[in-house]
Design an enzyme around this catalytic site. Structure first.
Site, PDB file in Angstrom:
ATOM      1  N   ARG A  69     -98.712  -2.633 -52.597  1.00  0.00           N
ATOM      2  CA  ARG A  69     -99.158  -3.892 -52.397  1.00  0.00           C
ATOM      3  C   ARG A  69    -100.605  -3.760 -52.699  1.00  0.00           C
ATOM      4  O   ARG A  69    -101.427  -4.871 -52.775  1.00  0.00           O
ATOM      5  CB  ARG A  69     -99.037  -4.126 -50.838  1.00  0.00           C
ATOM      6  N   GLU A 106     -96.077  12.597 -41.388  1.00  0.00           N
ATOM      7  CA  GLU A 106     -95.493  13.044 -40.421  1.00  0.00           C
ATOM      8  C   GLU A 106     -94.632  14.299 -40.472  1.00  0.00           C
ATOM      9  O   GLU A 106     -94.830  15.201 -39.830  1.00  0.00           O
ATOM     10  CB  GLU A 106     -94.715  11.768 -39.365  1.00  0.00           C
TER      11      GLU A 106
HETATM   12  P1  AMP Z   1    -101.451   5.326 -44.196  1.00  0.00           P
HETATM   13  O1  AMP Z   1    -101.504   6.379 -45.420  1.00  0.00           O
HETATM   14  O2  AMP Z   1    -100.889   6.076 -42.907  1.00  0.00           O
HETATM   15  O3  AMP Z   1    -102.754   4.656 -44.085  1.00  0.00           O
HETATM   16  O4  AMP Z   1    -100.530   4.303 -44.765  1.00  0.00           O
HETATM   17  C1  AMP Z   1    -100.933   3.405 -45.382  1.00  0.00           C
HETATM   18  C2  AMP Z   1     -99.832   2.853 -46.282  1.00  0.00           C
HETATM   19  O5  AMP Z   1     -98.724   2.644 -45.828  1.00  0.00           O
HETATM   20  C3  AMP Z   1    -100.140   1.545 -47.186  1.00  0.00           C
HETATM   21  O6  AMP Z   1    -100.200   1.426 -48.488  1.00  0.00           O
HETATM   22  C4  AMP Z   1     -99.337   0.459 -46.329  1.00  0.00           C
HETATM   23  O7  AMP Z   1     -98.866  -0.535 -47.170  1.00  0.00           O
HETATM   24  C5  AMP Z   1     -98.141   1.349 -45.839  1.00  0.00           C
HETATM   25  N1  AMP Z   1     -97.934   1.144 -44.412  1.00  0.00           N
HETATM   26  C6  AMP Z   1     -98.301   2.025 -43.442  1.00  0.00           C
HETATM   27  N2  AMP Z   1     -97.789   1.454 -42.024  1.00  0.00           N
HETATM   28  C7  AMP Z   1     -97.539   0.020 -42.405  1.00  0.00           C
HETATM   29  C8  AMP Z   1     -97.057  -0.931 -41.344  1.00  0.00           C
HETATM   30  N3  AMP Z   1     -97.174  -0.661 -39.966  1.00  0.00           N
HETATM   31  N4  AMP Z   1     -96.805  -2.159 -41.966  1.00  0.00           N
HETATM   32  C9  AMP Z   1     -96.744  -2.374 -43.318  1.00  0.00           C
HETATM   33  N5  AMP Z   1     -97.170  -1.329 -44.201  1.00  0.00           N
HETATM   34  C10 AMP Z   1     -97.678  -0.193 -43.683  1.00  0.00           C
END
Ligand code: AMP
Length: 181
Positions: A69, A106
């Protein structure tokens, strides 16, 4: 003749275009689905404008859009800033030689990649994604840019899941978010 609405609504409440989907992609995750926002021309435009606005005076050379996205939002943000678009993809998807950065999940690790010649030393880079959760993905994209000796101007996200503290992991001076949850 039906009049086409092409203007962004005044102060649109973008939050109402984000759909909450419980237990996707697995139990306990509340997925923030931005597809209704993308489908609404005014909301989409307002979101892109809001993402790009703080960086208009920053001479950004390249926007790094993170799969997937981050591609959708990063492309119009790049055009709005007069910058080029670089795509940061999950491991094994890019056709040319790549540089990679791994980050912890995780359980286990994940890896993102960028073409080795996508960013040049000294270029000014903005990292864009739809959402920051733990910050691991965006931090890996920041590292890719830094290893290419680019200057990371900042990071921009449509949504921040604030409680997870992801922005602390980015190590950049400016993190801009449009909506916080
Ligand atoms: P992070 O690396 O944990 O910051 O996760 C970010 C990535 O995971 C982004 O590319 C988001 O599109 C996706 N993502 C993580 N959590 C969510 C959520 N609750 N809803 C939608 N997309 C998420």
């Amino acid at each position: 003749m039906r009049e086409r609405q092409s203007m962004a609504p005044q102060e649109p409440n973008l939050r109402r275009f984000v759909r909450d989907v419980p237990d996707f992609p697995k139990p306990g995750i509340l997925f923030r689905d931005v597809t209704p926002l993308l489908a609404n021309p005014g909301a989409f435009r307002a979101a892109v404008d809001s993402l790009a606005a703080p960086f208009r005076g920053d001479n950004v050379d390249r926007v790094l859009g993170i799969e997937s996205r981050g591609f959708i939002l990063g492309a119009p943000v790049a055009l709005a800033l007069g910058a080029g678009l670089v795509i940061v993809r999950k491991k094994g998807k890019l056709p040319w030689r790549t540089v990679s950065a791994s980050y912890e999940l995780e359980y286990g690790t994940d890896t993102v990649e960028m073409h080795v010649d996508a960013v040049e030393a000294g270029q000014r880079v903005l990292v864009v994604d739809d959402l920051i959760a733990t910050g691991g993905t965006a931090a890996a994209a920041v590292r890719l840019a830094q290893e290419a000796k680019a200057e990371v101007v900042g990071c921009a996200f449509l949504i921040e899941l604030k409680a997870l503290g992801g922005r602390e992991r980015l190590g950049v001076k400016r993190t801009h978010v449009v909506l916080q949850y």
